[in-house]
Design a protein around this motif. Structure first.
Motif, PDB file in Angstrom:
ATOM      1  N   LEU A 184      -2.431   6.974   3.643  1.00 17.48           N
ATOM      2  CA  LEU A 184      -3.539   6.015   3.581  1.00 17.48           C
ATOM      3  C   LEU A 184      -4.491   6.294   4.735  1.00 17.48           C
ATOM      4  N   PRO A 185      -5.212   7.386   4.688  1.00 21.07           N
ATOM      5  CA  PRO A 185      -6.107   7.716   5.801  1.00 21.07           C
ATOM      6  C   PRO A 185      -7.154   6.629   5.993  1.00 21.07           C
ATOM      7  N   GLY A 186      -7.507   6.411   7.258  1.00 22.62           N
ATOM      8  CA  GLY A 186      -8.480   5.373   7.561  1.00 22.62           C
ATOM      9  C   GLY A 186      -7.859   4.009   7.746  1.00 22.62           C
TER      10      GLY A 186
ATOM     11  N   PRO B  86      -7.134   7.618  -4.958  1.00 24.25           N
ATOM     12  CA  PRO B  86      -6.372   8.645  -5.683  1.00 24.25           C
ATOM     13  C   PRO B  86      -5.545   8.087  -6.833  1.00 24.25           C
ATOM     14  N   TRP B  87      -5.284   6.762  -6.807  1.00 28.37           N
ATOM     15  CA  TRP B  87      -4.419   6.155  -7.818  1.00 28.37           C
ATOM     16  C   TRP B  87      -5.215   5.324  -8.814  1.00 28.37           C
ATOM     17  N   GLY B  88      -6.507   5.573  -8.898  1.00 27.27           N
ATOM     18  CA  GLY B  88      -7.356   4.805  -9.787  1.00 27.27           C
ATOM     19  C   GLY B  88      -7.910   3.584  -9.085  1.00 27.27           C
ATOM     20  N   GLU B  89      -8.176   2.521  -9.859  1.00 27.35           N
ATOM     21  CA  GLU B  89      -8.711   1.285  -9.306  1.00 27.35           C
ATOM     22  C   GLU B  89      -7.548   0.351  -8.972  1.00 27.35           C
ATOM     23  N   VAL B  90      -7.534  -0.122  -7.727  1.00 27.94           N
ATOM     24  CA  VAL B  90      -6.403  -0.903  -7.214  1.00 27.94           C
ATOM     25  C   VAL B  90      -6.938  -2.173  -6.567  1.00 27.94           C
TER      26      VAL B  90
ATOM     27  N   ALA C 114       0.863  12.584  -5.277  1.00 23.82           N
ATOM     28  CA  ALA C 114       2.034  12.633  -6.156  1.00 23.82           C
ATOM     29  C   ALA C 114       2.972  11.451  -5.964  1.00 23.82           C
ATOM     30  N   MET C 115       2.503  10.404  -5.287  1.00 22.12           N
ATOM     31  CA  MET C 115       3.357   9.237  -5.057  1.00 22.12           C
ATOM     32  C   MET C 115       3.900   8.639  -6.344  1.00 22.12           C
TER      33      MET C 115
END
Length: 440
Positions: free
Chosen positions: A10-12, A112-116, A353-354
């Motif tokens: 989770l950069p940032g 990276p995992w779409g809309e969250v 790839a989580m």
């Protein structure tokens, strides 16, 4: 009280200087316009000597910040980071009560995992926070390792059911609107906090169910075996971990995948087909209450401890309910994985790839390899010890290996390492202890 450094997954999101004990959220929400006016009170302690700290908040506007009831020297919201300058240094362990008044039109965060995060439905909303969606609706220290108690109060239009984590402590009608107050006493990672709003019928069938009237018959049929799942998982994993019980929400919209939050799971209309076509997912989401919600990874690299265990719970339910045995499923999945690229290390898969399906299945295979090696009695004692020892806590792969080895009375590090920290796919052990009944 020290906090972990920035999680590379989770950069940032670097450590902001706080360790949070409790969040108190008051949300006034207009469904038709997706308008939120909110107040958050964050009860925290300084995790190190500091003269400033930060919280994550995305896509919303901040109107006022108070610390201990007073204005701080300065605060600024920039690029999803609310930074507060105290004007003086405080010692590690100092209690800080941070009050943030904020609002706007919440929306999910793209990554990276779409809309969250906060997401409007056709007539209502869901919050799907995994892994980094919590800051789309409240200011937080967005780390799965920093678990806290929550109070969540939501005021919305009459005619909607409102659900949040924990126990419903009051429901108060007010001039065409209703104020719902929930209390989540057990510690919870921010990403597991949620609000669900819809025109639902609320029923109690062993577990609580919120479902649109048109889907009631299908949902009651498809979820009818949940009490038996609960009984199995309590037998194998230990007591259900949350005092408020378990709730399933079925939205009137289709959802790509089901999702879990602490104390509840959410399924789309497409998951209720009246034929139990998604029953393995029902088992999977329920199992996350132990593995993911009560026991939560401190680093996202260890996510196999959530998904591998929940996947293995699917196999246990299949075995108990008259389907394929866990051993047959394990052999089948290992054969399938052997045909796929061997380039994933599930103990550190990388952010992209989580949620790779290979991580889920190989994580479950890791557990089956342990089961074959130590036998059923020891294996399930490992699981019960694991969930009891770290109940409502933070866990890592190293802790699991240590716990499993202790209960087994034999070192299991090399076995687990071959499945978790190497890309090459091992063979399943032969089960030489001869203590694994009911395996086909």
């Amino acid at each position: 009280m020290t906090q972990p450094p920035e999680d590379p997954y989770l950069p940032g999101r670097p450590e902001g200087g706080l360790s949070v004990d409790r969040y108190e959220l008051e949300l006034d929400y207009r469904v038709a316009t997706n308008r939120l006016d909110a107040r958050a009170v964050v009860h925290a302690r300084a995790s190190r000597p500091l003269d400033r700290f930060s919280l994550s908040l995305h896509g919303l506007r901040v109107r006022q910040v108070l610390v201990g009831g007073k204005r701080p020297e300065r605060w600024a919201l920039h690029d999803g980071r609310l930074t507060v300058r105290l004007g003086r240094e405080v010692l590690a362990g100092t209690s800080l009560v941070v009050e943030v008044h904020y609002g706007g039109q919440p929306r999910p965060a793209r990554g990276p995992w779409g809309e969250v995060g906060w997401e409007e439905l056709e007539d209502g909303l869901i919050v799907a926070g995994q892994p980094d969606g919590a800051p789309t609706w409240f200011p937080c220290h967005d780390s799965p390792a920093d678990k806290a108690a929550f109070s969540i109060v939501v005021t919305a239009e009459a005619g909607y059911e409102v659900l949040a984590n924990g126990r419903l402590v009051s429901r108060t009608p007010r001039a065409g609107r209703v104020r719902w107050a929930y209390e989540q006493a057990e510690p919870m990672a921010p990403y597991l906090a949620t609000v669900q709003i819809g025109r639902y019928q609320r029923l109690l069938h062993g577990t609580q169910l919120l479902v649109p009237p048109r889907l009631l018959a299908a949902a009651e049929h498809d979820l009818a075996r949940q009490p038996a799942m609960m009984a199995l998982f309590e037998e194998k994993f230990g007591p259900y971990p949350f005092a408020a019980g378990y709730t399933v929400v079925v939205t009137d919209d289709d959802l790509e995948i089901p999702l879990e939050a602490q104390g509840l799971s959410v399924f789309g209309a497409n998951h209720m087909d009246g034929r139990r076509g998604s029953e393995r997912l029902v088992a999977h989401e329920l199992a996350h209450q132990w593995f993911g919600n009560s026991l939560t990874v401190g680093r996202w690299r260890d996510i196999w401890l959530h998904e591998g265990f929940a996947c293995y719970a699917e196999w246990l339910w299949s075995e108990r309910s008259g389907g394929w045995t866990a051993h047959r499923l394990a052999r089948s999945q290992r054969a399938r994985l052997s045909l796929l690229p061997q380039d994933l290390v599930i103990g550190d898969p990388g952010a992209a790839a989580m949620f790779d399906d290979r991580l889920y299945k190989r994580g479950a295979l890791t557990l089956h390899a342990v089961r074959l090696t130590v036998g059923d009695d020891v294996f399930f004692e490992i699981l019960r010890t694991w969930t009891a020892r770290y109940r409502h806590g933070t866990v890592s792969t190293e802790q699991f290996v240590a716990c499993a080895s202790e209960v087994a009375g034999a070192p299991l590090a090399l076995l687990v390492e071959s499945w978790v920290y190497r890309a090459a796919l091992p063979e399943l052990p032969p089960g030489s202890f001869g203590l694994v009944p009911q395996l086909g």
